[in-house]
Design an enzyme around this catalytic site. Structure first.
Site, PDB file in Angstrom:
ATOM      1  N   ASP A 169       4.272   5.346  -4.929  1.00 55.23           N
ATOM      2  CA  ASP A 169       3.935   4.695  -3.658  1.00 55.23           C
ATOM      3  C   ASP A 169       4.113   3.173  -3.613  1.00 55.23           C
ATOM      4  OD1 ASP A 169       2.995   7.282  -3.528  1.00 55.23           O
ATOM      5  OD2 ASP A 169       1.043   6.764  -2.715  1.00 55.23           O
ATOM      6  N   GLU A 398      -5.787  10.168 -13.700  1.00 54.64           N
ATOM      7  CA  GLU A 398      -4.559  10.187 -12.890  1.00 54.64           C
ATOM      8  C   GLU A 398      -3.468   9.369 -13.580  1.00 54.64           C
ATOM      9  OE1 GLU A 398      -5.181   8.622  -8.957  1.00 54.64           O
ATOM     10  OE2 GLU A 398      -3.233   9.294  -8.228  1.00 54.64           O
TER      11      GLU A 398
HETATM   12  C1  DGY Z   1      -1.719   8.850  -1.258  1.00 54.80           C
HETATM   13  O1  DGY Z   1      -2.333   9.087  -0.218  1.00 54.80           O
HETATM   14  O2  DGY Z   1      -2.097   8.083  -2.145  1.00 54.80           O
HETATM   15  C2  DGY Z   1      -0.511   9.597  -1.545  1.00 54.80           C
HETATM   16  O3  DGY Z   1       0.193   9.128  -2.645  1.00 54.80           O
HETATM   17  C3  DGY Z   1       0.367   9.788  -0.358  1.00 54.80           C
HETATM   18  O4  DGY Z   1       0.930  11.009  -0.598  1.00 54.80           O
END
Ligand code: DGY
Length: 427
Positions: A169, A398
């Site tokens: 992201d 994570e």
């Molecule tokens: C989040 O909401 O962090 C996700 O990576 C989007 O899919």
């Protein structure tokens, strides 16, 4: 000194996490609170973990995801099976108009690779033949969708049109191209992610504003995939994403050949070979790795991230795989744990912030797989050892700070557990 956890103990803990995040025996959420729905590539990689516990359950995971494939072939990045207002942006923001709501963008297409692996492991291939054929057809349609809608000029590689599609992201790779995405006019919103995870480990507000602008822009175009690529100010060709697609095309083709689905095999071999040739255009001699390309300008992006190293997941030339192994050694030498998701020598590196530096076990897994396939086992051993050591010292997080090993983001994370089961298979 803490005693290292035994493989049996690690397996037990990993299985506990998969079972805890299982929903109705149909799909697995990534983690409670932060990610309460089904995510596309999380689910596919998680299916690998399920094979050690329940083979049928592994197939079900992928089948559930593909039940929500769009009629144009796209497989969405989130399926909102049950309402849960702990996550933003929820179904009302996406507004894709489906009976079971989904998001309107996609994610790294790892399903073809996973299907082949599931098939190779399955106890009685004949028994599941029909099931697998349906999935092979569905993945083939997804691949066709990519080349139709995300490679309009037929260059052989596809673009992502939203950073969430890459899964990485807030990677440094997107910073420059993201400047082009406006933020004016977006609807007021309240983030929920920072209620579940440390905000210093998450993307910034400036990035969220742009994520949201893109979603609202695509929504205003009715999620019509014949328009979105052209209409997006953000179009990036990511070598890691494309390597996953190329690898999945090769694996789907090989699987289709075994199942005598010749058309599917031919099509996917052709996409994979063309993609491999085109990937060469993203190689940078000065950086000794692949780089992303900004498709709106045609320029390579000066950002030495893990996306350029993940290219080894595809069967690239040996000389390239060797160079990547060296780069990994180089950037990992500056950290305690391999592999940082960005080069620590870059001033923009941030050891704890999501995809701007932390170690991710799924990336370690795919890179390790590529290095092994290229007979570069020596380089891959440290990756597996470091991955398992991280679990022993910091749990099933994570992601992890590569310098200290500190657990970051969400906890009791499903795909981390699945990758541990994978890493343990040879131990
Ligand atoms: C989040 O909401 O962090 C996700 O990576 C989007 O899919």
């Amino acid at each position: 000194m803490e005693e290292a956890m035994k493989p049996a103990e690690l397996r037990e803990l990993a299985a506990e996490i998969l079972n805890e995040n299982d929903r109705e025996g149909r799909y697995t959420i990534p983690t409670k609170g932060l990610y309460p729905f089904q995510w596309n590539w999380d689910s596919c990689l998680t299916a690998l973990g399920w094979t050690y516990l329940d083979e049928d359950r592994a197939w079900r995971e992928i089948e559930t995801l593909f039940e929500h494939q769009w009629s144009d072939g796209m497989v969405p990045h989130i399926v909102f099976h049950e309402p849960d207002d702990g996550y933003f942006p929820g179904p009302e923001v996406w507004s894709t108009g489906r009976s079971v709501p989904t998001s309107g963008i996609t994610q790294p297409p790892v399903a073809g690779f996973v299907l082949r692996r599931l098939y190779q492991r399955c106890a009685d291939p004949e028994e599941i033949e029909e099931r697998i054929e349906d999935l092979v057809d569905a993945v083939d349609r997804w691949h066709a969708w990519f080349f139709e809608t995300r490679d309009p000029q037929g260059e052989g590689l596809v673009s992502i049109i939203h950073p969430w599609e890459a899964g990485r992201d807030n990677s440094i790779d997107w910073d420059e191209a993201f400047e082009r995405v406006p933020t004016e006019g977006i609807t007021d919103y309240v983030r929920r992610d920072t209620e579940h995870a440390n905000s210093a480990h998450r993307p910034t507000k400036a990035q969220y504003d742009r994520y949201l602008w893109l979603v609202e822009h695509f929504r205003s175009l009715g999620w019509d995939n014949s328009k979105l690529h052209e209409a997006s100010p953000f179009q990036v060709v990511d070598p890691g994403f494309n390597a996953i697609l190329i690898r999945s095309c090769f694996d789907l083709a090989a699987l289709a050949e075994e199942l005598e689905m010749d058309d599917v095999a031919q099509r996917n071999y052709a996409w994979a070979r063309r993609g491999l040739d085109a990937l060469e255009n993203l190689w940078s001699d000065p950086h000794r790795q692949y780089l992303c390309q900004d498709r709106t300008t045609g320029q390579l992006i000066e950002s030495t991230s893990i996306g350029g190293l993940l290219a080894v997941f595809a069967p690239i030339r040996h000389i390239r795989a060797q160079a990547i192994a060296q780069r990994i050694e180089q950037i990992s030498a500056e950290c305690r744990f391999s592999i940082p998701s960005h080069d620590p020598a870059d001033v923009r590196f941030d050891a704890k912030r999501y995809w701007r530096g932390p170690v991710w076990l799924i990336i370690n897994y795919m890179i390790n797989d590529g290095l092994e396939a290229a007979d570069l086992e020596e380089s891959s051993t440290k990756i597996v050892d470091d991955s398992l050591e991280l679990i022993g010292s910091s749990g099933f997080a994570e992601y992890y700070d590569p310098k200290t090993g500190e657990a970051c983001g969400g906890g009791r994370f499903t795909w981390t557990a699945a990758m541990v089961l994978e890493f343990l298979q040879d131990q």
